[in-house]
Design an enzyme around this catalytic site. Structure first.
Site, PDB file in Angstrom:
ATOM      1  N   GLY A  51      51.454  39.509  13.524  1.00 48.90           N
ATOM      2  CA  GLY A  51      52.509  40.491  13.726  1.00 48.90           C
ATOM      3  C   GLY A  51      52.626  40.938  15.168  1.00 48.90           C
ATOM      4  CE1 TYR A  78      45.779  36.759   2.508  1.00 47.92           C
ATOM      5  CE2 TYR A  78      45.628  34.402   2.071  1.00 47.92           C
ATOM      6  CZ  TYR A  78      46.074  35.445   2.859  1.00 47.92           C
ATOM      7  OH  TYR A  78      46.818  35.189   3.984  1.00 47.92           O
ATOM      8  CB  THR A  96      55.744  44.786   7.668  1.00 47.52           C
ATOM      9  OG1 THR A  96      55.594  43.463   7.124  1.00 47.52           O
ATOM     10  CG2 THR A  96      57.097  45.349   7.281  1.00 47.52           C
ATOM     11  N   GLY A  97      53.180  44.816   9.487  1.00 48.78           N
ATOM     12  CA  GLY A  97      51.896  44.272   9.908  1.00 48.78           C
ATOM     13  C   GLY A  97      51.873  43.964  11.389  1.00 48.78           C
ATOM     14  CB  ALA A  98      53.979  45.249  14.112  1.00 44.92           C
ATOM     15  CB  SER A  99      48.643  47.205  13.805  1.00 49.87           C
ATOM     16  OG  SER A  99      49.464  48.267  13.388  1.00 49.87           O
ATOM     17  CB  SER A 100      46.014  43.344  14.662  1.00 50.97           C
ATOM     18  OG  SER A 100      45.934  43.202  13.248  1.00 50.97           O
ATOM     19  N   GLY A 101      47.087  40.646  15.200  1.00 52.40           N
ATOM     20  CA  GLY A 101      47.227  39.285  14.711  1.00 52.40           C
ATOM     21  C   GLY A 101      48.618  38.705  14.878  1.00 52.40           C
ATOM     22  CB  SER A 146      48.805  32.095   2.824  1.00 53.66           C
ATOM     23  OG  SER A 146      47.570  31.424   2.995  1.00 53.66           O
TER      24      SER A 146
END
Length: 304
Positions: free
Chosen positions: A17, A153, A10-15, A140
């Protein structure tokens, strides 16, 4: 875990991931990639296919349990099961608790914490049937330390680490199901460009800023040799011990240092960043902070 493992990210679109998807693709994994924007997600999928991986892209809002359930079901339908579930989707915001709109605070908790809870629930249903599996949650260093201006956060990441610790205890009857937490420090990803900003000033990440590939490597490593907790970023991880040993000293010092380093001069209009909708402009692995970290414009460029 073999090279032909099925991995959900999940969160694979950038950064982090996107960096993790690349590493697994290079190893021949079968990938099920999740993110909010279908176009960006398909670009990542195409990149991984070019590296030799079999890939399915599933547009997913992890704050929707129905979406997350569909993600898991898609993985099983296409590849017969799930070997590794990487929970990585995350949102960020800057501003004091009183400056931060309640809907922004709530949204960060929904994505960063409940999104991981929904992912764990969906993954465990599959893992239980298989009798094995590895859940890797990207938490984190803020799961163990605090600073001003990032209360939603910190709240979400503290909650996530506690959830993972309880989950690990409850899975003692399943020795082949593993729960791993990866705790990055400040990483050079677009999350800072994506972030909401209610400080009224441009914001920058705290130095030193680490390469996201380091985190991706840690994720792949623990999925093969599970460890309960892995921190990435040695310098900022030292603050974990400082907070534990001398909290009365830690709080006032960090409050002053963080504000001095994080807030740049000038003014910046309030903006919700990508909290409520995906940002198609900053979708690379890095955010460029390691190149010109003091010259980059801060996050929160646009309104909602």
């Amino acid at each position: 875990m073999g090279e032909s493992a099925t991995v959900v990210i999940t969160g694979a679109s950038s950064g982090i991931g996107r960096a993790t998807a690349r590493l697994y693709a290079d190893d021949g994994a079968r990938l099920v990639l999740a993110g909010r924007d279908a176009g960006t997600l398909e670009a990542v999928a195409a990149e991984c296919r070019d590296r030799g991986a079999r890939v399915v892209a599933v547009p997913t809002d992890v704050s929707s349990e129905a979406d997350v359930d569909r993600l898991a079901e898609t993985a099983v339908e296409h590849f017969g099961g799930i070997d590794v579930w990487v929970g990585n989707a995350s949102l960020y915001s800057f501003g004091t608790f009183e400056q931060t709109p309640s809907e922004v605070f709530d949204r960060l908790v929904e994505v960063n914490l409940l999104g991981q809870v929904y992912g764990a629930r969906a993954a465990l249903r599959v893992f239980r049937r298989q009798g094995r599996g590895v859940l890797v949650s990207v938490a984190s260093v803020y799961s163990r330390i605090t600073s001003p201006l990032v209360s939603p956060y910190v709240t979400s990441k503290f909650g996530l680490l506690g959830f993972l610790e309880v989950l690990r205890m409850e899975l003692r009857d399943a020795p082949d199901i593993h729960v791993c937490a990866v705790l990055p420090a400040t990483i050079d990803t677009p999350i800072h460009q994506h972030a909401a900003n209610y400080t009224g000033r441009p914001v920058r990440p705290l130095p030193p800023v680490a390469d996201p590939v380091r985190v991706a490597r840690a994720i792949v490593r623990v999925s093969r040799r599970p460890r309960r907790l892995t921190q990435v970023g040695r310098v900022q991880s030292l603050f974990v011990y400082a907070r534990a040993l001398a909290p009365a000293v830690y709080e006032p010092v960090v409050a002053r240092v963080y504000v001095a380093l994080a807030l740049k001069g000038g003014s910046m209009p309030e903006a919700s960043g990508n909290v409520f909708r995906a940002d198609r402009e900053a979708t690379g692995v890095t955010g460029g902070w390691r190149v010109l970290p003091w010259l980059r414009r801060g996050p929160g460029r646009r309104g909602r």
